[in-house]
Design a protein around this motif. Structure first.
Motif, PDB file in Angstrom:
ATOM      1  N   GLN A   1       0.774  -1.314  -0.043  1.00 25.10           N
ATOM      2  CA  GLN A   1       0.085   0.190  -0.356  1.00 25.10           C
ATOM      3  C   GLN A   1       1.173   1.291  -0.068  1.00 25.10           C
ATOM      4  O   GLN A   1       0.726   2.019  -0.962  1.00 25.10           O
ATOM      5  N   ALA A   2       1.963   1.654   0.796  1.00 24.12           N
ATOM      6  CA  ALA A   2       2.802   2.336   0.920  1.00 24.12           C
ATOM      7  C   ALA A   2       3.364   2.702  -0.105  1.00 24.12           C
ATOM      8  O   ALA A   2       3.868   3.440  -0.970  1.00 24.12           O
ATOM      9  N   ARG A   3       4.330   1.344  -1.016  1.00 24.69           N
ATOM     10  CA  ARG A   3       4.677   1.594  -2.300  1.00 24.69           C
ATOM     11  C   ARG A   3       3.247   2.249  -2.915  1.00 24.69           C
ATOM     12  O   ARG A   3       3.744   2.932  -4.484  1.00 24.69           O
ATOM     13  N   PHE A   4       2.043   1.582  -3.569  1.00 20.65           N
ATOM     14  CA  PHE A   4       1.296   1.903  -4.014  1.00 20.65           C
ATOM     15  C   PHE A   4       1.362   3.665  -3.815  1.00 20.65           C
ATOM     16  O   PHE A   4       1.349   4.835  -5.396  1.00 20.65           O
ATOM     17  N   GLY A   5       1.244   4.502  -2.920  1.00 18.91           N
ATOM     18  CA  GLY A   5       1.050   5.362  -2.529  1.00 18.91           C
ATOM     19  C   GLY A   5       1.723   6.173  -3.005  1.00 18.91           C
ATOM     20  O   GLY A   5       1.540   7.803  -3.608  1.00 18.91           O
ATOM     21  N   ALA A   6       3.182   5.874  -2.578  1.00 21.27           N
ATOM     22  CA  ALA A   6       4.456   6.756  -3.112  1.00 21.27           C
ATOM     23  C   ALA A   6       4.471   6.323  -4.722  1.00 21.27           C
ATOM     24  O   ALA A   6       4.613   7.612  -5.524  1.00 21.27           O
ATOM     25  N   ASN A   7       4.393   5.563  -5.688  1.00 22.34           N
ATOM     26  CA  ASN A   7       4.495   6.126  -6.630  1.00 22.34           C
ATOM     27  C   ASN A   7       3.384   6.699  -7.996  1.00 22.34           C
ATOM     28  O   ASN A   7       3.479   7.763  -8.396  1.00 22.34           O
ATOM     29  N   ILE A   8       2.161   6.418  -7.668  1.00 17.47           N
ATOM     30  CA  ILE A   8       1.081   7.405  -7.278  1.00 17.47           C
ATOM     31  C   ILE A   8       1.473   9.037  -7.341  1.00 17.47           C
ATOM     32  O   ILE A   8       1.069  10.101  -8.404  1.00 17.47           O
ATOM     33  N   GLU A   9       1.645   9.458  -6.573  1.00 19.82           N
ATOM     34  CA  GLU A   9       2.335  10.439  -5.926  1.00 19.82           C
ATOM     35  C   GLU A   9       3.490  11.204  -7.186  1.00 19.82           C
ATOM     36  O   GLU A   9       3.431  12.266  -7.762  1.00 19.82           O
ATOM     37  N   ARG A  10       4.635  10.432  -7.186  1.00 21.61           N
ATOM     38  CA  ARG A  10       5.258  10.031  -8.188  1.00 21.61           C
ATOM     39  C   ARG A  10       5.107  10.746  -9.624  1.00 21.61           C
ATOM     40  O   ARG A  10       5.186  11.498 -10.445  1.00 21.61           O
ATOM     41  N   ILE A  11       3.904   9.402 -10.282  1.00 21.49           N
ATOM     42  CA  ILE A  11       3.123  10.087 -11.423  1.00 21.49           C
ATOM     43  C   ILE A  11       3.215  11.491 -11.660  1.00 21.49           C
ATOM     44  O   ILE A  11       2.818  12.272 -12.280  1.00 21.49           O
ATOM     45  N   VAL A  12       1.905  11.965 -10.776  1.00 21.67           N
ATOM     46  CA  VAL A  12       0.865  12.719 -10.828  1.00 21.67           C
ATOM     47  C   VAL A  12       2.268  13.981 -10.455  1.00 21.67           C
ATOM     48  O   VAL A  12       2.128  14.867 -11.314  1.00 21.67           O
ATOM     49  N   GLN A  13       3.150  14.085  -9.881  1.00 23.78           N
ATOM     50  CA  GLN A  13       3.930  14.805 -10.039  1.00 23.78           C
ATOM     51  C   GLN A  13       5.094  15.296 -10.833  1.00 23.78           C
ATOM     52  O   GLN A  13       5.592  16.517 -11.184  1.00 23.78           O
ATOM     53  N   THR A  14       4.937  14.066 -11.668  1.00 24.84           N
ATOM     54  CA  THR A  14       6.112  14.375 -13.138  1.00 24.84           C
ATOM     55  C   THR A  14       5.100  15.384 -13.915  1.00 24.84           C
ATOM     56  O   THR A  14       4.585  15.075 -14.650  1.00 24.84           O
ATOM     57  N   ALA A  15       5.978  16.514 -14.376  1.00 24.97           N
ATOM     58  CA  ALA A  15       6.217  16.850 -15.770  1.00 24.97           C
ATOM     59  C   ALA A  15       6.695  16.541 -17.091  1.00 24.97           C
ATOM     60  O   ALA A  15       5.351  16.662 -17.810  1.00 24.97           O
ATOM     61  N   ASP A  16       7.669  15.432 -17.053  1.00 24.89           N
ATOM     62  CA  ASP A  16       7.827  15.078 -17.935  1.00 24.89           C
ATOM     63  C   ASP A  16       6.776  13.845 -18.839  1.00 24.89           C
ATOM     64  O   ASP A  16       5.936  12.864 -17.750  1.00 24.89           O
ATOM     65  N   GLU A  17       6.128  14.206 -19.995  1.00 20.37           N
ATOM     66  CA  GLU A  17       5.131  13.408 -20.387  1.00 20.37           C
ATOM     67  C   GLU A  17       5.421  11.644 -20.433  1.00 20.37           C
ATOM     68  O   GLU A  17       5.385  10.839 -20.362  1.00 20.37           O
ATOM     69  N   PHE A  18       6.696  11.882 -20.593  1.00 24.25           N
ATOM     70  CA  PHE A  18       7.126  10.237 -21.216  1.00 24.25           C
ATOM     71  C   PHE A  18       7.784   9.869 -20.096  1.00 24.25           C
ATOM     72  O   PHE A  18       7.973   8.523 -19.988  1.00 24.25           O
ATOM     73  N   GLN A  19       8.538   9.955 -19.218  1.00 28.80           N
ATOM     74  CA  GLN A  19       9.087   9.834 -17.682  1.00 28.80           C
ATOM     75  C   GLN A  19       7.003   8.777 -17.101  1.00 28.80           C
ATOM     76  O   GLN A  19       7.004   7.844 -16.398  1.00 28.80           O
TER      77      GLN A  19
END
Length: 769
Positions: free
Chosen positions: A334-352
């Motif tokens: 659960q913690a890993r999933f939440g951290a990954n979602i936060e990283r996805i939302v904060q990433t501006a680079d579409e490719f990344q």
């Protein structure tokens, strides 16, 4: 259901069996016709050769006896010779054609030398009968010694009478197309009879009586006619036998083809069912059969979601944490999933961001369902999950995989039937003899018996796994666990022997289940046709000669060198090449590498003509299954790891057997990880095999041999493949049973070579002792 794309259409399952059988039948018919023509031609040549040999022999006898009767001037004796030769088996007639070529002597007919006549239908008319009766067979032309038949007064008168007509219109005339060879012989083979002729030349002594003859001319031609009926009947009988053999082979081939086609049809039907159900499932999902929900950075599910989500998660999901819904019992995930979602939302680079989304969990098993998860990025940092229930699809795939496993098991049983029955016999002997004997030992001797049972069970687990058994290897793995518990109980003086009996009963049930699959598919006849010993024609002839010698007491004595050598060769008839005993391990290594997703080149097995008694070296070669499995499981690296180390993606495993000073050398090497000597040293200290000081004093060769000790393994986890430290101990036991020894050479990161040095034995070690 969508129409299949052109070029990707699968065969119609209902047409598979007829097409397979038609193809097999066509091939068999073509082969049979070609074989029949070749066989018929060969038989015809053999028949003609036999007829020629018999005809020439009879003709030679006929000529010899005729010459003798003529030289003695015994005319009636000559007639008797003709009649006697005609009585021989297969001979229908003997004839004599004088130099004019008109037949005037024939077996079974009286003659005074006048040419025979035939009527319009070809029937023989004998003009000699009246003259023979009047002269009592002594008639001769008065000028017989002065002129030939055509030059005599009677001959000229006859020629004038017939006015130039051909002699063949009335008389039997020697065929002018005959071609005599250098030995004055000629032959003519018809459909039902064969004619053999020999031309008799005029010799000097012949001119004494026949004054108008000249030396070297033709005095006459002797002929023998042989009936080919008996030879044709033998040829027909041989042809019938060939047809029966071809029919038997064709029946077996068509039966095997039918079995394979039937199994292939079942696979096609299952695959079609899978495709059909997948299409229907896709149609349902396109009509709101999927779960849809959305959430923000706080992971709370928004109130708008499809009702399928309640079905998937078993409760209402509004305002619930999506991480807790997907991983209800795994707080770390659960913690890993939440951290990954936060990283996805904060990433501006579409490719990344796309890369991060591709790394998210795609499939989950939740509430007895397989769920496929698709991620879609919405606006304002929101994400949508598209959840699809793929449980049925996975079950169908598992069913197909089960059918494929079943098919591999059946194919392995058919193609490796000799190994199958040998392993079954060994297992039956273990179950009925070895196991009861070891379990009957008193408690103080039970430890050694349990160790022996452990080794044999571990070996059988590898051998049955090698033969693609489905349930029995797993059952034997549980058997090993029960043995471990019993050994621990033995240390506490509380052994429960009934535990083993229960495990053995479960193993027997698993084996019966496997054999029932084979009986259902292959029939009882498969078990009735067990392996048999094949002899070459030379070996069969050698046995026949020895049998004749023993029965008739002829030839060299039994203690002669010739007879002793023959007996030694007979004793080795059952010997097999070493590579035959190892071929199953090579296939196992390839299948295991595929299962572990490792690249392995075809295993190289070289035996250099070494042949051994299978009952002596069989247990040793069977135990090597552990070495081959360990080489693939522990030694050969994954393709990625090999590329990182500068190696080719494909690993290599080789086995070489050769003779050296009356010893058998077996070398097995791979180009894998090699042995970590320091890890072995640490494991030995941890297991209490020796102190750190004693371990430091051990050389590398001694440390490498530790892997052959009981219960010694550097692997931390136990699996169905390895980790118990029993397999290589079984190899060492079988090596020592043969009086052999083991050498190990290994370089970390480059590979390992195992060398087994075995004595060459012609009898078991117990007998040799």
């Amino acid at each position: 259901m969508k129409n299949p794309k052109p070029g990707n259409r699968e065969p119609n399952p209902e047409r598979v069996v007829p097409r397979f059988l038609l193809t097999a039948f066509s091939c068999l018919l073509l082969i049979s016709v070609v074989a029949g023509f070749i066989f018929y031609y060969h038989q015809k040549q053999m028949m003609n050769r036999t007829i020629r040999e018999q005809g020439r022999g009879i003709l030679s006898s006929y000529v010899s006896q005729t010459r003798d009767s003529i030289e003695k001037g015994q005319r009636k004796t000559f007639q008797l010779v003709m009649d006697n030769i005609a009585q021989l088996e297969g001979v229908t007639a003997t004839t004599l054609y004088p130099r004019e070529g008109l037949m005037n002597y024939r077996s079974g007919l009286v003659t005074v030398g006048l040419p025979f006549v035939h009527d319009q239908k070809g029937g023989l008319v004998n003009p000699n009968l009246d003259l023979y009766e009047k002269t009592r067979g002594m008639f001769l032309r008065k000028d017989w010694h002065l002129v030939g038949r055509f030059d005599s007064a009677a001959g000229r008168a006859h020629l004038a009478k017939v006015q130039g007509r051909s002699c063949a219109e009335c008389h039997y005339v020697l065929d002018k197309n005959l071609r005599f060879d250098a030995q004055n012989r000629a032959e003519m083979l018809d459909a039902r009879v064969a004619h053999f002729y020999e031309r008799i030349p005029v010799e000097d002594k012949c001119t004494v009586c026949h004054t108008y003859w000249h030396t070297g001319e033709t005095a006459g031609v002797l002929g023998v006619t042989i009936d080919k009926t008996a030879f044709l009947e033998r040829t027909a009988e041989s042809t019938r036998q060939l047809i029966y053999i071809l029919l038997a082979i064709a029946t077996v081939v068509l039966l095997v083809t039918y079995l394979i086609a039937t199994m292939y049809r079942r696979i096609l039907i299952t695959r079609r069912q899978l495709a059909d159900k997948s299409d229907r499932l896709a149609g349902l999902l396109n009509n709101s059969g999927q779960g849809f929900l959305s959430f923000g950075p706080d992971l709370a599910v928004e109130p708008e979601y499809s009702r399928e989500c309640v079905t998937f998660f078993g409760r209402e999901v509004a305002e619930k944490s999506v991480a807790a819904l997907l991983f209800p019992e795994d707080s770390e995930e659960q913690a890993r999933f939440g951290a990954n979602i936060e990283r996805i939302v904060q990433t501006a680079d579409e490719f990344q961001r796309d890369i991060l989304l591709s790394l998210m969990p795609k499939e989950l098993y939740l509430n007895n369902r397989y769920l496929d998860i698709a991620y879609r990025l919405l606006d304002a940092g929101r994400l949508m999950l598209i959840i699809t229930d793929i449980t049925e699809q996975r079950r169908l795939e598992a069913r197909v995989a089960e059918e494929q496993i079943r098919l591999r098991f059946i194919v392995a049983a058919v193609t490796e039937s000799a190994e199958l029955f040998e392993v079954l016999d060994d297992y039956r002997n273990f179950r009925e003899s070895t196991l009861p004997r070891l379990l009957a030992a008193p408690d103080e001797q039970l430890a050694a018996g349990l160790a022996e049972i452990y080794r044999q069970v571990h070996t059988f687990k590898g051998l049955f796994g090698q033969l693609e058994f489905i349930h029995l290897p797993r059952r034997l793995h549980q058997y090993e666990s029960a043995l471990n518990r019993l050994r621990r109980d033995l240390a506490k003086k509380e052994p429960d022997r009934a535990l083993l009996e229960k495990e053995q009963e479960l193993a027997d049930q698993a084996l019966a289940q496997e054999l029932a699959v084979l009986r259902e598919t292959l029939g009882d006849s498969f078990f009735a046709r067990r392996g048999h010993l094949s002899l070459t024609p030379e070996q069969a002839e050698m046995l026949e000669r020895l049998a004749d010698r023993l029965l008739q007491a002829k030839g060299p004595a039994l203690d002669s060198e010739e007879t002793m050598e023959m007996l030694r060769r007979i004793k080795r008839l059952r010997y097999v090449s070493f590579s035959d005993l190892l071929s199953g391990h090579a296939k196992t290594a390839g299948r295991l590498a595929e299962r572990l997703e490792k690249e392995l080149a075809p295993v190289e097995v070289e035996d250099n003509g070494v042949r051994v008694a299978p009952e002596i070296y069989g247990p040793f070669t069977k135990s090597l299954v552990h070495l081959f499995r360990n080489a693939v499981d522990h030694g050969i690296e994954s393709p990625e790891e090999r590329l990182e180390q500068g190696k080719a993606e494909e690993g290599h495993l080789r086995c070489r057997t050769f003779m050296e000073d009356d010893r058998i050398i077996v070398e097995i090497d791979d180009d894998g990880r090699g042995l970590d000597v320091e890890a072995i040293r640490r494991k030995g200290v941890a297991m209490g095999r020796f102190t750190p000081e004693q371990g430091a004093a051990l050389d590398e060769a001694s440390l490498r041999l530790l892997i052959f000790e009981d219960e010694f393994s550097t692997k931390e986890e136990v699996s169905e493949l390895s980790g118990r430290g029993v397999g290589l101990a079984a190899v060492r036991t079988e090596t020592e049973r043969l009086g052999g020894r083991i050498e190990v050479d290994s370089t970390l990161g480059q590979g390992t070579r195992f060398k087994f040095i075995l004595p060459y034995l012609e009898s078991s070690p117990q007998h040799a002792a």
